[in-house]
Design a protein around this motif. Structure first.
Motif, PDB file in Angstrom:
ATOM      1  N   HIS A   6       0.904  -1.361  -0.214  1.00 23.61           N
ATOM      2  CA  HIS A   6      -0.107   0.052  -0.087  1.00 23.61           C
ATOM      3  C   HIS A   6       0.813   1.318  -0.034  1.00 23.61           C
ATOM      4  O   HIS A   6       1.733   1.273   0.876  1.00 23.61           O
ATOM      5  CB  HIS A   6      -0.738   0.004   1.109  1.00 23.61           C
ATOM      6  CG  HIS A   6      -1.771   1.178   1.120  1.00 23.61           C
ATOM      7  ND1 HIS A   6      -2.761   1.292   0.276  1.00 23.61           N
ATOM      8  CD2 HIS A   6      -1.828   2.351   2.060  1.00 23.61           C
ATOM      9  CE1 HIS A   6      -3.382   2.424   0.660  1.00 23.61           C
ATOM     10  NE2 HIS A   6      -2.849   3.043   1.514  1.00 23.61           N
ATOM     11  N   ARG A   7       0.726   2.129  -1.000  1.00 21.74           N
ATOM     12  CA  ARG A   7       1.378   3.329  -1.216  1.00 21.74           C
ATOM     13  C   ARG A   7       0.339   4.378  -0.818  1.00 21.74           C
ATOM     14  O   ARG A   7      -0.337   4.378  -0.097  1.00 21.74           O
ATOM     15  CB  ARG A   7       2.118   3.212  -2.262  1.00 21.74           C
ATOM     16  CG  ARG A   7       3.114   2.355  -2.426  1.00 21.74           C
ATOM     17  CD  ARG A   7       4.014   2.420  -3.898  1.00 21.74           C
ATOM     18  NE  ARG A   7       5.004   1.274  -4.131  1.00 21.74           N
ATOM     19  CZ  ARG A   7       4.590   0.165  -4.671  1.00 21.74           C
ATOM     20  NH1 ARG A   7       3.480  -0.083  -5.059  1.00 21.74           N
ATOM     21  NH2 ARG A   7       5.803  -0.527  -4.585  1.00 21.74           N
ATOM     22  N   ASP A   8       0.647   5.496  -1.692  1.00 19.68           N
ATOM     23  CA  ASP A   8      -0.375   6.769  -1.259  1.00 19.68           C
ATOM     24  C   ASP A   8      -1.732   6.351  -1.708  1.00 19.68           C
ATOM     25  O   ASP A   8      -2.104   5.531  -2.699  1.00 19.68           O
ATOM     26  CB  ASP A   8       0.141   7.881  -2.278  1.00 19.68           C
ATOM     27  CG  ASP A   8       1.527   8.448  -1.982  1.00 19.68           C
ATOM     28  OD1 ASP A   8       1.778   8.408  -0.871  1.00 19.68           O
ATOM     29  OD2 ASP A   8       2.378   8.976  -2.802  1.00 19.68           O
ATOM     30  N   THR A  12      -9.359  10.213  -2.040  1.00 23.74           N
ATOM     31  CA  THR A  12      -9.211  11.125  -1.003  1.00 23.74           C
ATOM     32  C   THR A  12     -10.132  10.865   0.458  1.00 23.74           C
ATOM     33  O   THR A  12      -9.871  11.597   1.350  1.00 23.74           O
ATOM     34  CB  THR A  12      -9.519  12.725  -1.262  1.00 23.74           C
ATOM     35  OG1 THR A  12     -11.001  12.737  -1.658  1.00 23.74           O
ATOM     36  CG2 THR A  12      -8.979  12.987  -2.409  1.00 23.74           C
ATOM     37  N   SER A 251       2.319   7.531  11.721  1.00 16.25           N
ATOM     38  CA  SER A 251       2.163   7.827   9.946  1.00 16.25           C
ATOM     39  C   SER A 251       0.978   8.698   9.777  1.00 16.25           C
ATOM     40  O   SER A 251       0.867   9.375   8.756  1.00 16.25           O
ATOM     41  CB  SER A 251       2.216   6.454   9.310  1.00 16.25           C
ATOM     42  OG  SER A 251       3.348   5.754   9.248  1.00 16.25           O
ATOM     43  N   GLU A 252       0.032   8.785  11.032  1.00 13.13           N
ATOM     44  CA  GLU A 252      -0.989   9.473  10.373  1.00 13.13           C
ATOM     45  C   GLU A 252      -1.693   9.699  11.822  1.00 13.13           C
ATOM     46  O   GLU A 252      -1.961   8.969  12.735  1.00 13.13           O
ATOM     47  CB  GLU A 252      -2.330   8.803   9.732  1.00 13.13           C
ATOM     48  CG  GLU A 252      -3.381   9.389   9.318  1.00 13.13           C
ATOM     49  CD  GLU A 252      -4.389   8.566   8.425  1.00 13.13           C
ATOM     50  OE1 GLU A 252      -3.848   7.837   7.549  1.00 13.13           O
ATOM     51  OE2 GLU A 252      -5.615   8.642   8.485  1.00 13.13           O
ATOM     52  N   SER A 312       6.820  11.075   5.786  1.00 15.76           N
ATOM     53  CA  SER A 312       5.460  11.752   5.519  1.00 15.76           C
ATOM     54  C   SER A 312       4.601  11.351   6.582  1.00 15.76           C
ATOM     55  O   SER A 312       4.558  10.270   7.351  1.00 15.76           O
ATOM     56  CB  SER A 312       4.872  11.172   4.318  1.00 15.76           C
ATOM     57  OG  SER A 312       4.555   9.911   4.374  1.00 15.76           O
ATOM     58  N   ARG A 314       0.584  12.004   7.710  1.00 18.72           N
ATOM     59  CA  ARG A 314      -0.948  12.472   7.197  1.00 18.72           C
ATOM     60  C   ARG A 314      -1.690  12.990   8.121  1.00 18.72           C
ATOM     61  O   ARG A 314      -1.742  12.452   9.401  1.00 18.72           O
ATOM     62  CB  ARG A 314      -1.530  11.234   6.459  1.00 18.72           C
ATOM     63  CG  ARG A 314      -0.946  10.781   5.062  1.00 18.72           C
ATOM     64  CD  ARG A 314      -1.490   9.582   4.428  1.00 18.72           C
ATOM     65  NE  ARG A 314      -2.950   9.192   4.686  1.00 18.72           N
ATOM     66  CZ  ARG A 314      -3.977   9.887   3.687  1.00 18.72           C
ATOM     67  NH1 ARG A 314      -3.440  10.645   2.593  1.00 18.72           N
ATOM     68  NH2 ARG A 314      -5.455   9.823   3.709  1.00 18.72           N
ATOM     69  N   ASP A 337      -5.074  15.578   4.801  1.00 18.89           N
ATOM     70  CA  ASP A 337      -4.530  14.739   3.608  1.00 18.89           C
ATOM     71  C   ASP A 337      -5.637  13.784   3.265  1.00 18.89           C
ATOM     72  O   ASP A 337      -5.614  13.197   2.162  1.00 18.89           O
ATOM     73  CB  ASP A 337      -3.495  14.033   3.972  1.00 18.89           C
ATOM     74  CG  ASP A 337      -2.209  14.937   4.339  1.00 18.89           C
ATOM     75  OD1 ASP A 337      -1.576  15.641   3.365  1.00 18.89           O
ATOM     76  OD2 ASP A 337      -1.900  15.195   5.483  1.00 18.89           O
TER      77      ASP A 337
END
Length: 616
Positions: A6-8, A12, A251-252, A312, A314, A337
């Motif tokens: 799993h990447r970006d 949305t 990460s988020e 990164s 998010r 994001d």
């Protein structure tokens, strides 16, 4: 078997966890379209049941894992997650091989994308291409861009029962509910994220560092990432710093409204979503830099690969979002994001696992049917809807003199009022003993009945939130099943059973699925909920024992939020002037309502009384 990396995100938005059953198999339904969803893994019995239901249909291993087997709980969770990974990998391979024709899932994949997505624009260019050779090349490239949505998982950190062996001796910490669930995820094939919700669990967070998948490799890639679901910036800082000191990168940060959400409602001290998002917007870079420095120091000390630069991070938000304009404003103005859309998907059979009777109850529910209840055995307010199967069964048991549930799963045990070993307040064992103790207190008939009602209102959420999956899939069970459900208040504005494509089009502004009920802006709705919550807490201050300082700070935070929203309204440039005027009207009315509550409780708010006297 292909491993899904799993990447970006492709979309949305994501689909948050809902209950235990409602998104239990959502990845198998939406993952191939690039939509990420979150699965609750706390109920290993449900995980195992759903694996044994799905695996034979998919041609995958369906060997049962019995409760008598070693580490059965974590192994069941691992097996279920691996099954979903393998099934989704096969779905993606099949989808990529389909032609770009009307009605194929490959075409649906691209049609559902946001019209502003670069990938959607490439797809539209391909459709308009008249050169057959170039069009074929473009189609090959588009197939390569097809990616699965993430199979993320959720652990509610407060649900961390200590388990016991056959001799009734407590098992080690790593066999508690939360830690064994974490181990089940950590040992799975998934490249995805684990969402920690409901607060800080020190022993759980310390256990994360036992698994290498949560640390970066030489390229800075983290196979299993951590998402913190929080209701304010302070929570992110406290939990994030603790984990950074273990070398774990967050990460988020997934911000959820404290009250305008489904399921358990963890109210802030009057901090509203708008000001909270502003605080994240202003401080996200500094927060990331601080966590990066702490993490790298720990990683160096443990001789692990370090981050070469700040990874990164998010920032996402969920809770009460209902229109494409609200979604776009959150992403554009607050620079989040992504967004989470949960409750509206309860009306989408292609996505959520809800039995037909409960789904119809949700479809017909209005604002008066959705309420913040006290049915959770955790003692936390719980969003639900009136007249569920669970509610009816609970009342029938109480009326027949058999209050409570047999408590077949016991994940929510916490009370030791009558026992040495914790029991659940929704259980028959607890409720019968509690009612007997009330009978001995010599209460008036009115007070006794009120106290009994407070006892028997607790529902068996372990069993009843899992029931929809069994009922819908016609899975036999030796116990009587009755569904509970936990929608957010936002459901009142959706009344149509919808398709996945239509709901995605609603999110992206291509379609409007709202009913004709007047729907205030999401920020206004949340403010109203907080004012109502303050009023309820003030009415029961004698029972809670909360100090005046708590209410004074709560009120001040609400007033600050109202002031913030006054300045925010003109910035909602996607909305009409009429819409902005309605927001101003609603905001003024709610400020008057808050002032009336304050003036009614002079003993709690003496300063407000003095201000009113001075003004007179």
């Amino acid at each position: 078997m292909t491993t899904l990396i799993h990447r970006d995100p492709v979309h949305t938005f994501h689909i948050p966890v809902m209950g235990t059953a409602f998104t239990i198999d959502a990845p198998l339904k939406v993952g191939r379209f690039g939509i990420s969803s979150v699965v609750s893994i706390g109920d290993d019995e449900l995980d195992e049941t759903m694996r044994l239901h799905w695996a034979p249909q998919l041609g995958l291993d369906a060997t049962p894992i019995a409760k008598t087997e070693h580490e059965y709980r974590s192994r069941r969770i691992t097996a279920y997650l691996n099954m979903m990974h393998d099934a989704l990998a096969m779905q993606i391979e099949k989808l990529r091989a389909e032609p770009f024709e009307t009605g194929t899932e490959l075409t649906q994949y691209f049609e559902m994308l946001d019209d502003q997505s670069p990938l959607k624009l490439r797809y539209l260019d391909m459709l308009g291409c008249m050169d057959s050779q170039k069009k074929s090349q473009m189609q090959t490239e588009l197939r390569q861009w097809v990616r699965a949505g993430a199979i993320d998982v959720n652990i509610m950190t407060k649900i961390d029962r200590t388990n016991y062996n056959a001799q009734n001796e407590p098992l080690p910490d790593e066999d508690s509910d939360a830690l064994s669930a974490l181990r089940g995820y950590a040992q799975s094939k998934l490249h995805s994220s684990i969402v920690f919700s409901a607060g800080f669990n020190r022993r759980l967070y310390a256990y994360i560092s036992s698994f290498d998948d949560f640390f970066p490799d030489e390229n800075g890639y983290i196979k299993k990432r951590v998402i913190l679901k929080v209701s304010d910036f302070r929570s992110s800082m406290i939990q994030g710093k603790f984990l950074a000191k273990k070398g774990i990168w967050i990460s988020e940060h997934r911000i959820e409204s404290g009250l305008n959400c489904g399921g358990h409602a963890f109210a802030t001290d009057g901090y509203l979503l708008g000001p909270i998002l502003e605080e994240f917007k202003q401080n996200r870079s500094a927060m990331a830099k601080q966590f990066y420095e702490i993490c790298n120091q720990v990683l160096i000390g443990e001789n692990r690969p370090t981050f070469k630069h700040i990874p990164s991070v998010r920032i996402t938000v969920q809770g009460g979002i209902g229109t494409a304009n609200e979604d776009r404003f959150l992403r554009d103005y607050f620079e989040v994001d992504g967004t989470g859309w949960a409750t509206p998907f309860l009306l989408v059979p292609e996505v959520t696992t809800v039995d037909d009777e409960t789904r119809e109850l949700l479809r017909a529910a209005g604002t008066q049917d959705l309420f913040l209840s006290e049915i959770s055995p955790l003692g936390v307010p719980f969003n639900t809807v009136r007249n569920t199967l669970s509610e009816r069964q609970k009342l029938e048991r109480a009326m027949s003199g058999r209050p409570g549930s047999p408590c077949p799963k016991g994940h929510l045990v916490s009370n030791t009022e009558f026992t040495k070993k914790p029991v659940c307040t929704a259980s028959t064992l607890y409720q019968r003993q509690k009612i007997r103790s009330l009978e001995a207190q010599g209460l008036s008939p009115e007070d006794f009945q009120a106290a009994v009602n407070a006892v028997v209102q607790k529902a068996c959420l372990c069993e009843d939130l899992a029931a929809p999956a069994l009922i819908l899939n016609k899975i036999t069970n030796k116990r009587t099943l009755s569904s509970a459900v936990c929608p957010g208040p936002n459901l009142a504005f959706f009344s149509k059973i919808s398709t996945l494509s239509d709901m995605v089009s609603h999110i992206y502004g291509r379609l409007n699925l709202l009913n004709d009920t007047y729907r205030p802006n999401m920020f206004i709705s949340e403010l109203k909920m907080y004012i109502d919550y303050l009023g309820r807490e003030l009415r029961k201050v004698a029972q809670t024992g909360r100090k005046p300082e708590y209410f004074q700070e709560f009120k001040q935070n609400l007033m600050s939020g109202i002031g913030y929203y006054k300045t925010l309204i003109p910035k909602l440039t996607l909305e009409t002037q009429h819409y902005q005027d309605l927001m101003r009207r609603d905001l003024a009315a709610l400020k008057l309502e808050l002032n009336a509550i304050v003036e009614h409780h002079v003993a709690i708010f003496p300063a407000a009384a003095n201000e009113a006297l001075a003004a007179a």
